[in-house]
Design a protein around this motif. Structure first.
Motif, PDB file in Angstrom:
ATOM      1  N   ILE A 105      25.202 -20.960  -1.258  1.00 61.21           N
ATOM      2  CA  ILE A 105      24.804 -21.016   0.152  1.00 61.21           C
ATOM      3  C   ILE A 105      25.982 -20.638   1.041  1.00 61.21           C
ATOM      4  N   ALA A 106      27.166 -21.155   0.720  1.00 59.35           N
ATOM      5  CA  ALA A 106      28.346 -20.842   1.537  1.00 59.35           C
ATOM      6  C   ALA A 106      28.630 -19.340   1.518  1.00 59.35           C
ATOM      7  N   GLN A 107      28.514 -18.717   0.356  1.00 61.22           N
ATOM      8  CA  GLN A 107      28.733 -17.268   0.257  1.00 61.22           C
ATOM      9  C   GLN A 107      27.689 -16.503   1.062  1.00 61.22           C
ATOM     10  N   LEU A 108      26.437 -16.915   0.943  1.00 62.55           N
ATOM     11  CA  LEU A 108      25.376 -16.249   1.693  1.00 62.55           C
ATOM     12  C   LEU A 108      25.533 -16.460   3.194  1.00 62.55           C
ATOM     13  N   GLU A 109      25.957 -17.650   3.585  1.00 64.85           N
ATOM     14  CA  GLU A 109      26.186 -17.896   5.008  1.00 64.85           C
ATOM     15  C   GLU A 109      27.281 -16.980   5.554  1.00 64.85           C
ATOM     16  N   ASP A 147      17.916  -8.352   3.831  1.00 63.11           N
ATOM     17  CA  ASP A 147      18.038  -8.825   2.453  1.00 63.11           C
ATOM     18  C   ASP A 147      18.913 -10.077   2.367  1.00 63.11           C
ATOM     19  N   VAL A 148      20.013 -10.094   3.099  1.00 60.18           N
ATOM     20  CA  VAL A 148      20.897 -11.261   3.095  1.00 60.18           C
ATOM     21  C   VAL A 148      20.199 -12.442   3.776  1.00 60.18           C
ATOM     22  N   SER A 149      19.527 -12.181   4.874  1.00 56.49           N
ATOM     23  CA  SER A 149      18.816 -13.251   5.582  1.00 56.49           C
ATOM     24  C   SER A 149      17.756 -13.887   4.688  1.00 56.49           C
ATOM     25  N   LEU A 150      16.996 -13.060   3.979  1.00 58.22           N
ATOM     26  CA  LEU A 150      15.947 -13.591   3.108  1.00 58.22           C
ATOM     27  C   LEU A 150      16.542 -14.369   1.938  1.00 58.22           C
ATOM     28  N   GLN A 151      17.636 -13.873   1.363  1.00 56.40           N
ATOM     29  CA  GLN A 151      18.297 -14.598   0.268  1.00 56.40           C
ATOM     30  C   GLN A 151      18.780 -15.964   0.748  1.00 56.40           C
ATOM     31  N   LEU A 152      19.374 -15.990   1.952  1.00 53.13           N
ATOM     32  CA  LEU A 152      19.865 -17.249   2.494  1.00 53.13           C
ATOM     33  C   LEU A 152      18.710 -18.216   2.781  1.00 53.13           C
ATOM     34  N   ALA A 153      17.635 -17.707   3.344  1.00 51.14           N
ATOM     35  CA  ALA A 153      16.476 -18.565   3.618  1.00 51.14           C
ATOM     36  C   ALA A 153      15.939 -19.168   2.321  1.00 51.14           C
ATOM     37  N   ARG A 199      15.443 -23.724  -1.538  1.00 48.96           N
ATOM     38  CA  ARG A 199      15.677 -24.324  -2.862  1.00 48.96           C
ATOM     39  C   ARG A 199      16.520 -25.597  -2.750  1.00 48.96           C
ATOM     40  N   ALA A 200      17.400 -25.644  -1.750  1.00 46.43           N
ATOM     41  CA  ALA A 200      18.256 -26.818  -1.544  1.00 46.43           C
ATOM     42  C   ALA A 200      17.583 -27.858  -0.632  1.00 46.43           C
ATOM     43  N   SER A 201      16.329 -27.655  -0.316  1.00 42.21           N
ATOM     44  CA  SER A 201      15.555 -28.544   0.568  1.00 42.21           C
ATOM     45  C   SER A 201      16.139 -28.620   1.973  1.00 42.21           C
ATOM     46  N   LEU A 202      16.770 -27.550   2.399  1.00 46.51           N
ATOM     47  CA  LEU A 202      17.306 -27.455   3.759  1.00 46.51           C
ATOM     48  C   LEU A 202      16.286 -26.675   4.592  1.00 46.51           C
ATOM     49  N   TYR A 203      15.150 -27.312   4.837  1.00 51.20           N
ATOM     50  CA  TYR A 203      14.009 -26.631   5.438  1.00 51.20           C
ATOM     51  C   TYR A 203      14.238 -26.241   6.897  1.00 51.20           C
ATOM     52  N   LYS A 204      14.981 -27.050   7.620  1.00 54.37           N
ATOM     53  CA  LYS A 204      15.256 -26.721   9.018  1.00 54.37           C
ATOM     54  C   LYS A 204      16.017 -25.391   9.101  1.00 54.37           C
ATOM     55  N   GLN A 205      17.003 -25.217   8.225  1.00 53.32           N
ATOM     56  CA  GLN A 205      17.781 -23.984   8.217  1.00 53.32           C
ATOM     57  C   GLN A 205      16.940 -22.801   7.738  1.00 53.32           C
ATOM     58  N   ILE A 241      15.759 -19.264   9.947  1.00 48.88           N
ATOM     59  CA  ILE A 241      15.929 -17.860   9.544  1.00 48.88           C
ATOM     60  C   ILE A 241      14.590 -17.140   9.549  1.00 48.88           C
ATOM     61  N   TYR A 242      13.558 -17.764   8.996  1.00 56.41           N
ATOM     62  CA  TYR A 242      12.245 -17.112   8.998  1.00 56.41           C
ATOM     63  C   TYR A 242      11.748 -16.889  10.423  1.00 56.41           C
ATOM     64  N   GLU A 243      11.988 -17.861  11.290  1.00 60.60           N
ATOM     65  CA  GLU A 243      11.589 -17.711  12.700  1.00 60.60           C
ATOM     66  C   GLU A 243      12.318 -16.531  13.336  1.00 60.60           C
ATOM     67  N   ALA A 244      13.620 -16.434  13.066  1.00 64.19           N
ATOM     68  CA  ALA A 244      14.407 -15.336  13.637  1.00 64.19           C
ATOM     69  C   ALA A 244      13.900 -13.983  13.124  1.00 64.19           C
ATOM     70  N   LEU A 245      13.616 -13.906  11.835  1.00 65.75           N
ATOM     71  CA  LEU A 245      13.155 -12.642  11.255  1.00 65.75           C
ATOM     72  C   LEU A 245      11.795 -12.225  11.797  1.00 65.75           C
ATOM     73  N   THR A 246      10.913 -13.184  11.989  1.00 64.37           N
ATOM     74  CA  THR A 246       9.560 -12.834  12.444  1.00 64.37           C
ATOM     75  C   THR A 246       9.468 -12.732  13.963  1.00 64.37           C
ATOM     76  N   SER A 247      10.527 -13.112  14.670  1.00 63.43           N
ATOM     77  CA  SER A 247      10.537 -13.019  16.132  1.00 63.43           C
ATOM     78  C   SER A 247      11.118 -11.704  16.640  1.00 63.43           C
ATOM     79  N   LEU A 248      11.604 -10.881  15.740  1.00 64.28           N
ATOM     80  CA  LEU A 248      12.174  -9.602  16.155  1.00 64.28           C
ATOM     81  C   LEU A 248      11.102  -8.748  16.824  1.00 64.28           C
TER      82      LEU A 248
END
Length: 182
Positions: free
Chosen positions: A6-10, A22-28, A33-39, A43-50
């Motif tokens: 996660i740190a590398q992807l961030e 691709d990086v945004s989707l990998q991070l999301a 997977r880490a149960s960090l649903y807010k984060q 990312i999904y909100e940002a990607l779909t709000s473009l």
């Protein structure tokens, strides 16, 4: 290990200023997977709000929202995909989930069959719909083993969508109950 990934992807996400899908989707996915649903949700909100979100982003976000029990949001993304590509498997599948939640079983069955015919891997995907063997939806999709079957009232291990009480308009996705508005 997941913390390091996660740190590398961030870092990669920050370096790309969030402009590499691709990086945004990998991070999301890593957040999820880490149960960090807010984060992950952010990312999904940002990607779909473009201004012009890609089909890839909308499909990934739609599957995420479906796994989180936000079926209406997932179906809306599926429908937006279908406005661009009427035969997109993820769009059809997400639309089918929405129709299933609205208790439109025949339309849901058709959308899911069309999706699976276009992309057979959807059959073994991350969202299993658990149905009673006597259910009209299950009978037609049982042979190709596109759906998981189980006891009525039980949710399949993992992320399963199940009609718990068709009269109440309630469905369950994973551990969460969702009001479908039916």
């Amino acid at each position: 290990k997941s913390g390091e990934a996660i740190a590398q992807l961030e870092r990669a996400h920050q370096q790309a200023s969030g402009k590499r899908e691709d990086v945004s989707l990998q991070l999301a996915r890593a957040y999820e997977r880490a149960s960090l649903y807010k984060q992950a949700n952010a990312i999904y909100e940002a990607l779909t709000s473009l201004d012009q979100p890609t089909i890839t982003s909308r499909a990934a976000a739609g599957r995420y929202y479906a796994r989180r029990g936000e079926i209406k949001k997932a179906a809306a993304l599926g429908n937006s995909i279908l406005t661009e590509n009427r035969q997109h498997p993820a769009g059809l599948f997400l639309k089918g989930l929405g129709l299933f939640a609205e208790d439109k079983l025949n339309d849901a069955k058709k959308a899911m069959q069309d999706a699976i015919a276009l992309d057979p891997q959807l059959a073994g995907g991350e969202i299993d719909i658990v149905v009673d063997h006597g259910d009209g939806l299950g009978q037609d999709l049982e042979e190709p083993r596109r759906l998981t079957h189980g006891e009525p009232g039980l949710v399949h291990i993992g992320h399963g969508l199940e009609r718990q009480n068709p009269g109440s308009g309630q469905a369950a996705l994973g551990d969460q109950a969702v009001m479908t508005g039916a």
